[in-house]
Scaffold this active site. Sequence first.
Site, short mmCIF file in Angstrom:
data_model
loop_
_atom_site.label_atom_id
_atom_site.label_comp_id
_atom_site.label_asym_id
_atom_site.label_seq_id
_atom_site.Cartn_x
_atom_site.Cartn_y
_atom_site.Cartn_z
N HIS A 359 0.77 -1.20 -0.07
CA HIS A 359 0.00 0.16 0.06
C HIS A 359 0.95 1.23 -0.04
O HIS A 359 1.89 1.36 0.90
CB HIS A 359 -0.93 -0.09 1.21
CG HIS A 359 -1.97 1.11 0.93
ND1 HIS A 359 -3.37 1.06 0.44
CD2 HIS A 359 -1.87 2.45 1.62
CE1 HIS A 359 -3.80 1.92 0.49
NE2 HIS A 359 -3.12 2.94 1.04
N ALA A 360 0.46 2.31 -0.88
CA ALA A 360 1.47 3.06 -1.20
C ALA A 360 1.54 4.11 0.07
O ALA A 360 0.57 4.47 0.65
CB ALA A 360 1.02 3.79 -2.38
N HIS A 389 0.08 11.84 -5.78
CA HIS A 389 -0.59 11.77 -4.40
C HIS A 389 0.75 11.78 -3.20
O HIS A 389 0.72 12.52 -2.23
CB HIS A 389 -1.53 10.63 -4.24
CG HIS A 389 -1.94 10.63 -2.80
ND1 HIS A 389 -3.33 11.13 -2.23
CD2 HIS A 389 -1.43 10.09 -1.85
CE1 HIS A 389 -3.42 10.92 -0.88
NE2 HIS A 389 -2.47 10.20 -0.70
N GLU A 390 1.44 10.76 -3.57
CA GLU A 390 2.61 10.33 -2.57
C GLU A 390 3.70 11.50 -2.55
O GLU A 390 4.16 12.02 -1.48
CB GLU A 390 3.16 9.22 -2.93
CG GLU A 390 2.27 7.92 -2.62
CD GLU A 390 1.59 8.04 -1.41
OE1 GLU A 390 2.13 8.48 -0.50
OE2 GLU A 390 0.40 7.24 -1.37
N HIS A 393 2.61 14.31 -0.18
CA HIS A 393 2.91 14.28 0.93
C HIS A 393 4.57 14.55 1.18
O HIS A 393 4.68 15.41 2.26
CB HIS A 393 2.89 12.85 1.53
CG HIS A 393 1.58 12.26 1.45
ND1 HIS A 393 0.45 12.91 2.35
CD2 HIS A 393 0.74 11.19 1.30
CE1 HIS A 393 -0.79 12.03 2.25
NE2 HIS A 393 -0.41 11.16 1.78
N GLU A 417 -3.61 14.91 2.49
CA GLU A 417 -4.03 13.93 1.55
C GLU A 417 -4.44 14.81 0.47
O GLU A 417 -4.47 14.25 -0.87
CB GLU A 417 -5.31 13.10 2.13
CG GLU A 417 -4.93 12.31 3.36
CD GLU A 417 -3.91 11.20 3.05
OE1 GLU A 417 -3.41 10.89 1.95
OE2 GLU A 417 -3.29 10.93 4.01
N HIS A 519 -6.64 0.54 5.62
CA HIS A 519 -6.69 1.46 6.69
C HIS A 519 -7.67 1.05 7.74
O HIS A 519 -7.27 1.73 8.82
CB HIS A 519 -7.50 2.71 6.05
CG HIS A 519 -6.83 3.20 4.81
ND1 HIS A 519 -6.87 2.74 3.79
CD2 HIS A 519 -5.92 4.53 4.87
CE1 HIS A 519 -5.84 3.65 2.73
NE2 HIS A 519 -5.52 4.56 3.47
N TYR A 529 -9.65 11.37 4.01
CA TYR A 529 -9.69 11.40 2.33
C TYR A 529 -11.02 12.01 1.97
O TYR A 529 -11.06 12.39 0.79
CB TYR A 529 -9.45 9.81 1.99
CG TYR A 529 -8.31 9.15 2.36
CD1 TYR A 529 -7.20 9.48 1.88
CD2 TYR A 529 -8.27 8.20 3.45
CE1 TYR A 529 -5.95 8.78 2.06
CE2 TYR A 529 -7.16 7.70 3.94
CZ TYR A 529 -5.78 7.78 3.33
OH TYR A 529 -4.70 7.33 3.70
#
Length: 621
Positions: A359-360, A389-390, A393, A417, A519, A529
């Site tokens: 999971h990323a 997305h990553e 962060h 997020e 999650h 999210y």
Amino acid sequence: MKRLMTGVASGALLALLAGCSAPDTDPAASSAATAAPDTGAAAPTVADAAQFLSDAEDELRAFSEFGSRTAWVQNNFITYDTNWLLERMSTQGTEMSVRLATETARYNDLDLTTEMSRKMNVLRAGITLPAPSDSAAAARLSELTTRMGSAYSTGLMEIDGEMVDHNELENIMRTSRDPEFLSHVWSGWRDSYGPEQMATDYAEMVEIANAGARDLGFSDLAEMWLSNYDMPAAEMEAEVERLWGQVEPLYEQLHCTVRGELNGLYGDEVQAADGPIRADLLGNMWAQSWAALADVASVSDAGPAYDLTQLLVDADYDPIRMTETAETFFTSLGMEELPDTFWERSLIVQPRDRQVACHASAWNLDSVDDLRIKMCTRVTADDFVTVHHELGHNFYQRAYNQQDFLFQNGAHDGFHEAIGDFIALSVTPDYLVQIGLLDPADVPDASADLGLLMDTALDKIAFLPFAIMMDQWRWQVLRGEIQPEDYNEAWWELRQSYQGIVPPTERGENAFDPGSKYHIANNVPYLRYFLSFIMQFQFHQAACEMAGWEGPLHRCSIYGNEEVGARFSAMMEMGASQPWPDALEAFTGTREMDGSAIIAYFEPLMLHLQEQNATRDCGWD
Ligand code: X8Z
Ligand code: ZN
């Protein structure tokens, strides 16, 4: 995103284990307050409080690096021993963070500065999973969370004599159109992580963490989670309902159209034309994004769009090139390149010789610039968005690294997020031309806009009720409104009521379907999210206005716009140092989360869907 604790006394410790969770933030206006213990010792002064906070930040910073590196190794090499190490680290982290959270009560009656009060609140409410302050409880909690997380990440299913991992099973759900096989794989996943054991572990974990939350002055852990949004928990919950009310009509129209198309594709036997949709037909293991149905639910009279997955494949993109391309978007806005260590230390391609948490997630291991992602990247449009997305962060983590340790976090977790997703909303046809992925002659003309919007809606709108029901289920569990024996039934009641979906087969007595989602097995709160999917459109709308864009929102790209980049960076640099409405205002000019931007973005599609559904009986009951 991860880091042992950003801003949290310890929950982040656990959030750390917990995968991609942004460390939790600060509940500046939390309603519950623990009474200052009457210790008989001399009353502390404001100077004592300042010393306490400074010591706490030093202790947390040091532990955070140790904890992050431990968790990084475990996530990258899941073995008996790394689980042991993770468990040990996480016990220490919980003990430390609970101790610090408890100590804040000594300073309750002092007239602290706003900044000091914010930090106290971060310490007290920012723990994702607290335990009562006896070490047996913290150790047991770590044992349970490590077992659940590891069971999730190492689950396998046998297909035709071969053991298939989660990444591949997700792929099947996206691409297969064989309802029997889909149902088989869907159920196989839900057997793969030991649901019976996980349900038992989950129930025990709830007991311990709730007791921990009560010790810190909250009525339960749900209240504690909801106390991280600069307003009382009950107000935040009402805010979420308000936002959902704004977008629900759009979801209902999308549901209606997609159900009609699936009925046309599979026939009444598989998918009826009315009622809920079968969860395994939606192109995703959890029915949380329906983007894989772009071919099924296309808009018939729209002109030709393009298939981004195909463009990436045709241009020979690989996972590294996808990551570099995403990085270039951020640097085009004026941000610094990622450090060399990012490329040396990240995990970007799934290794075949060991078990990793696929999971990323995005990490800042030293709270400075040891930035990394860990992602089993596939060359698909989905993962192209996920890599943005990553990196969102990572760029946020670096932007706020000058803040005091307890403020090194998102303005709230939804901001964390939303950063990268907001950037990915600028992946428009014109942008794809600019980076050479799309031939200028293939830029879809205006007649294809409904098709483009439909593709985005299958991802962004389909997701909203899923994101809400995830934490509805958890809040109800944490409040004792859902008892362990009803875990699965209540899960499906919520799935049906919010998403209008049902399982493909009768669920057995021992099923624990909530555990099918990363999650939940890894205790990452999910409300973030939902908030992100609302706010990323607010960011996009504000950015496009700033850029002077006058066309439709879905054709606007801020690629290369350093002025927008500077304003965005200014918001990111604030971290969690100010209440989130201040951060939101700094970039968008508004102090409220608001669904009107996402509604404006999809307005042409909404009108089209309403027209198309006029003769259908929408809804599901
Ligand atoms: O978990 C994630 C990210 C890491 S924070 C990959 N996401 C949610 C999910 O996969 O369920 C991104 C969108 C929703
Ligand atoms: Zn994320």
